[in-house]
Design a protein around this motif. Structure first.
Motif, PDB file in Angstrom:
ATOM      1  N   LEU B 125       0.836  -1.208   0.000  1.00  0.00           N
ATOM      2  CA  LEU B 125       0.000   0.000   0.000  1.00  0.00           C
ATOM      3  C   LEU B 125       0.865   1.251   0.000  1.00  0.00           C
ATOM      4  O   LEU B 125       0.690   2.157  -0.822  1.00  0.00           O
ATOM      5  CB  LEU B 125      -0.924  -0.032   1.227  1.00  0.00           C
ATOM      6  CG  LEU B 125      -1.791   1.197   1.454  1.00  0.00           C
ATOM      7  CD1 LEU B 125      -2.757   1.379   0.296  1.00  0.00           C
ATOM      8  CD2 LEU B 125      -2.558   1.084   2.759  1.00  0.00           C
ATOM      9  N   SER B 128       2.686   1.738  -3.265  1.00  0.00           N
ATOM     10  CA  SER B 128       1.883   2.174  -4.402  1.00  0.00           C
ATOM     11  C   SER B 128       1.467   3.636  -4.237  1.00  0.00           C
ATOM     12  O   SER B 128       1.173   4.303  -5.221  1.00  0.00           O
ATOM     13  CB  SER B 128       0.664   1.277  -4.587  1.00  0.00           C
ATOM     14  OG  SER B 128      -0.215   1.441  -3.509  1.00  0.00           O
ATOM     15  N   VAL B 129       1.468   4.144  -3.016  1.00  0.00           N
ATOM     16  CA  VAL B 129       1.092   5.554  -2.812  1.00  0.00           C
ATOM     17  C   VAL B 129       2.321   6.459  -2.879  1.00  0.00           C
ATOM     18  O   VAL B 129       2.340   7.431  -3.634  1.00  0.00           O
ATOM     19  CB  VAL B 129       0.370   5.747  -1.465  1.00  0.00           C
ATOM     20  CG1 VAL B 129       0.106   7.232  -1.216  1.00  0.00           C
ATOM     21  CG2 VAL B 129      -0.933   4.981  -1.442  1.00  0.00           C
ATOM     22  N   SER B 260       1.671   6.862  -8.602  1.00  0.00           N
ATOM     23  CA  SER B 260       2.413   6.819  -7.344  1.00  0.00           C
ATOM     24  C   SER B 260       3.276   8.063  -7.207  1.00  0.00           C
ATOM     25  O   SER B 260       3.839   8.555  -8.195  1.00  0.00           O
ATOM     26  CB  SER B 260       3.321   5.585  -7.314  1.00  0.00           C
ATOM     27  OG  SER B 260       2.577   4.432  -7.541  1.00  0.00           O
ATOM     28  N   THR B 367      -4.955   0.957  -4.458  1.00  0.00           N
ATOM     29  CA  THR B 367      -4.799   1.328  -3.042  1.00  0.00           C
ATOM     30  C   THR B 367      -6.006   0.895  -2.243  1.00  0.00           C
ATOM     31  O   THR B 367      -5.892   0.520  -1.079  1.00  0.00           O
ATOM     32  CB  THR B 367      -4.614   2.843  -2.904  1.00  0.00           C
ATOM     33  OG1 THR B 367      -5.706   3.495  -3.538  1.00  0.00           O
ATOM     34  CG2 THR B 367      -3.323   3.297  -3.531  1.00  0.00           C
ATOM     35  N   SER B 371      -5.794  -1.509   0.893  1.00  0.00           N
ATOM     36  CA  SER B 371      -6.317  -1.082   2.200  1.00  0.00           C
ATOM     37  C   SER B 371      -7.349  -2.076   2.708  1.00  0.00           C
ATOM     38  O   SER B 371      -7.367  -2.423   3.890  1.00  0.00           O
ATOM     39  CB  SER B 371      -6.982   0.292   2.103  1.00  0.00           C
ATOM     40  OG  SER B 371      -6.180   1.172   1.389  1.00  0.00           O
TER      41      SER B 371
END
Lengths: 293, 516
Positions: B125, B128-129, B260, B367, B371
């Motif tokens: 997560l 990827s952010v 990202s 995401t 999550s």
């Protein structure tokens, strides 16, 4: 090597190999990695000198450290024996009553007995001590020679009908088929024996067999077939049969009895191990605290 | 190149600004002269101290992570007289794991597996952010290397001083500095190895034993091993661990996409870069915001040039952003020539606001799925943890022999019953048989006559194994086998007693017959 091609973006040369337009970069190995590789070679050579490695004609080099896996096992066995020494001394010094009062010592002895049983006893009695035809089941509550600690111990120590031991448990059922009883008489006696344990039987024949039983069998098997432990006379009025409890098996046993032999373990196994074996066999579920009257 | 004493650094724009131009080149620059060899020597990197928001954030993270690592084994947690009072303890000898109010037995290890799943998905997560935030901020390799660099800088000075010292011939001063640096590194290494073993034993008593020489050899060898790895990996290997050894940089490419947020040199703003920007502009030629001062390369702990674009060696520590921002401040240009940006934002150049960037980075199917997985794993663990029993019973039936015929014709089965008292107090449990109305039970080693109910004491936080014999008349067994249950209840409490049931099978002789 032909002309070296350089990749524009990374500046690294390529290997010259190409797959669908993808070229492999000839990225140099980090130098420390190379040295690590050389290091492993040196290590391997040194290892082969200090440990057994190189084959010779009849053996292999023994290595400067003198290591051998066999030696390692011997050392570990010696260590284990050393660690058990104190417990085994305690087992040697204590009698069965004292051992059974001490749960930890009892458990140690039981575990030791289980291990010795697996090596020495399962050939006849089976790995679960359930025996088989002709080989007593040690889990049940029926004992030919008694099921107290001491009685089991004596059986283990001296064996049963074992020629090499003067104090061995000894009983000998006569072969009634050798002219002592006629086949008819044997059949009637067998019917009577069946009746003792409440099995289906021919009542008329059993009635004929009763006096024959009284005359020939009572001294060892008891008036009601309850067995006589002192002489190893088997109990006939229960559900447990060493050589089978059907009519044919009983007839066969009366005619020409089988006489099982168990070796004496005294002298073959050390005293502590025999004691441990007695405790293990006792703990299988049929151990007796008091001699049955 | 880095090995020679630095040329006197010139200033950007012919000295009209106080922006210093660093004489530095990325270690992986494409135009670096290179022999064609099968191996390459490492080009030593001398990262310059950076200052700015990201550097401050990194100091904070370093303090928190190192603080947790070194201090956590010393936290105490009272668990009563039957359990250790260390808050976090991995008790290998007794096969228990303590974490504050949670105690885990080996068969409950799936909680640790759950934590690992959460850690893995959490890493996906975050990556990827915000790209390789793990690598840049919290990875132990990064944190300890940073710590070692602090020492290096403190003893030997910043970048230029260190380059000079490396090139200088051996002298008393150089020897003194080198000795001091390595001594402090080794002390940190020992402290790191030392802290590790405190997680596996009572920290205060182990510390006493360590100092007095009474600790187990494995304790000393663990400390020695971790001292060596800390010293070598953080002192010498540094960026090579990330480039050559770590698998994560290779995997992370699969988690990063065009939305990202990654550390990006905004070439659309910076190019064409020029050292003589003002002059070019005055001459009416075009010039980007990049003054080619190389500050971003000088601070990079990986020794790379972010202006070459995204690359494997970049751990996204964002120190180049700090370096570049301070330069932009000096030449009066807006910050963010190097910034956290996405490939998509890069393509559309200026039209993305920071808000857009963040929204695109956070709200994507990827995401949301990560999550969701993370939350689901966490919830399952929480529910399982709150509902778990602190009492368990395991029954192993004798398989050899399956049953024993007793002299009165009844059938006996043997069972090894294991009762697990997972509470930190001794308890008495009531073991009983349910079903099989004609069955009776005896316990090996117990003086109590046969019964259907036995009371059994189990020590605190222990497993007790007992041997039970169940006897049934042969006529009571309908088929070859019959089912019943062992039930165990907490006999020490009267209301809402914990209860555990174990279905068991009773084996009898085959009904097909045969002689006894």
């Amino acid at each position: 090597m032909s002309k070296i091609e350089r990749d524009d973006i990374s500046g690294t040369s390529t290997t010259g190999h190409e797959w669908d337009g993808i070229k492999e970069l000839n990225t140099p190995l980090p130098r420390w990695w190379l040295w690590t590789f050389y290091g492993t070679i040196v290590w391997a050579l040194a290892y082969s000198v200090v440990y057994p490695a190189w084959p010779l004609v009849n053996s292999a080099t023994s290595g400067l450290f003198g290591y051998s896996s066999r030696g390692e096992v011997a050392k570990e066995i010696a260590e284990a024996a050393g660690a058990q020494g104190e417990w085994r001394d305690r087992i040697k010094a204590a009698d069965f009553g004292q051992i059974s009062q001490d749960p930890k010592l009892f458990e140690f002895a039981r575990a030791g007995g289980a291990a010795a049983f697996k090596v020495n006893c399962i050939q006849c009695h089976g790995s679960g001590a359930a025996g088989g035809k002709g080989y007593p089941n040690l889990n049940d509550d029926d004992w030919l020679w008694g099921g107290t600690f001491e009685e089991i111990h004596t059986t283990l120590q001296n064996g049963v009908r074992f020629a090499g031991d003067n104090e061995t448990r000894f009983s000998q059922m006569p072969a009634f088929g050798d002219g002592m009883l006629s086949p008819d008489e044997i059949s009637s006696t067998a019917e009577y024996v069946l009746s003792l344990s409440g099995q289906p039987h021919d009542a008329e024949a059993a009635a004929k067999g009763a006096p024959l039983y009284a005359a020939n069998c009572v001294s060892c098997h008891g008036e009601r077939g309850e067995g006589v432990r002192d002489v190893g006379g088997a109990r006939l009025n229960d559900a447990i049969w060493l050589y089978g409890g059907g009519k044919e098996s009983i007839v066969a046993q009366i005619t020409r009895p089988r006489q099982g032999v168990m070796p004496a373990w005294g002298g073959r196994l050390d005293d502590v191990t025999i004691k441990e074996l007695a405790i293990y066999v006792y703990s299988l579920g049929g151990g007796e605290t008091l001699q049955r009257q | 190149m880095d090995h020679s004493p630095p040329m006197p650094n010139q200033n950007v724009d012919g000295g009209s600004t106080d922006v210093e131009r660093h004489n530095v080149e990325a270690v992986n620059a494409a135009n670096a002269p290179r022999r064609v060899t099968l191996y390459a020597a490492r080009t030593k990197i001398h990262p310059k101290r950076a200052s700015g928001d990201f550097r401050r954030f990194k100091w904070l993270i370093m303090a928190v992570t190192l603080g947790i690592y070194y201090a956590a084994p010393w936290l105490r947690w009272d668990r009563g007289p039957y359990a250790p009072d260390q808050a976090i303890l991995i008790d290998l000898a007794h096969r228990r794991f303590y974490f504050f109010f949670i105690e885990i037995w080996p068969q409950e290890f799936y909680y640790v597996a759950g934590l690992l799943i959460m850690a893995g998905v959490g890493l996906f997560l975050v990556t990827s952010v915000v790209g390789r935030a793990w690598c840049g901020y919290t990875c132990p390799q990064t944190v300890w290397t940073d710590l070692f660099l602090v020492i290096e800088r403190w003893v030997e000075g910043d970048r230029n001083a260190r380059i000079k010292l490396d090139a200088a011939p051996w002298s008393l001063d150089k020897l003194r500095k080198r000795l001091a640096k390595h001594a402090i590194w080794l002390v940190i290494g020992v402290a790191t190895g030392g802290a590790w073993i405190f997680y596996f034993a009572d920290a205060p008593s182990l510390a006493r034993d360590l100092v007095s020489g009474n600790a187990a050899p494995v304790a000393y060898s663990s400390v020695a091993l971790l001292t060596a790895t800390t010293y070598v990996l953080a002192g010498f290997m540094r960026e090579q661990v990330c480039i050559y050894m770590c698998p994560w940089p290779r995997i992370q490419a699969a988690m990063v996409d065009e939305d990202s947020l990654v550390v990006t040199y905004n070439a659309w703003r910076g190019e064409p870069r020029s050292l003589h920007r003002k002059k070019l502009l005055a001459e009416g030629k075009s010039a980007g915001d990049c003054v080619d001062c190389n500050a971003c390369v000088a601070v990079c702990p990986m020794g790379i040039d972010i202006r070459d674009g995204q690359q494997l060696a970049c751990i996204t520590c964002a120190l180049c952003i700090d370096a570049c921002d301070s330069v932009m401040d000096k030449i009066g240009k807006p910050r963010g020539l190097i910034s956290y940006s996405s490939l998509k934002a890069y393509e559309v150049a200026k039209s993305y606001t920071p808000r857009d960037l963040l929204r695109h980075a956070l709200l994507r199917p990827r995401t949301i799925v990560y999550s969701g997985l993370w939350l689901a794993a966490g919830l399952v663990m929480l529910i399982a943890l709150s509902m778990r029993e602190r009492l368990d019973i395991n029954v192993v039936p004798d398989r050899n022999p399956l049953f024993v015929t007793l002299s009165d014709g009844s059938i006996r089965n043997g069972y090894t019953i294991k009762i697990l008292n997972m509470e930190q107090r001794p308890r008495t449990f009531r073991l009983s048989i349910e079903g099989a109305p004609s069955a009776d039970m005896t316990l090996a080693g117990s003086q109590q006559p046969s019964s259907r109910v036995f009371d059994i004491d189990v020590e605190a936080d222990k497993l007790r194994s007992i041997k039970a014999y169940v006897v049934m008349p042969r006529s009571a067994i309908p088929g070859d086998t019959m089912s019943f249950s062992f039930v165990i209840t907490d006999a020490t409490v009267t209301e809402d007693a914990e209860r555990s049931e174990y279905p068991a099978i009773f084996h009898g002789p085959s009904k097909a017959g045969g002689e006894p």
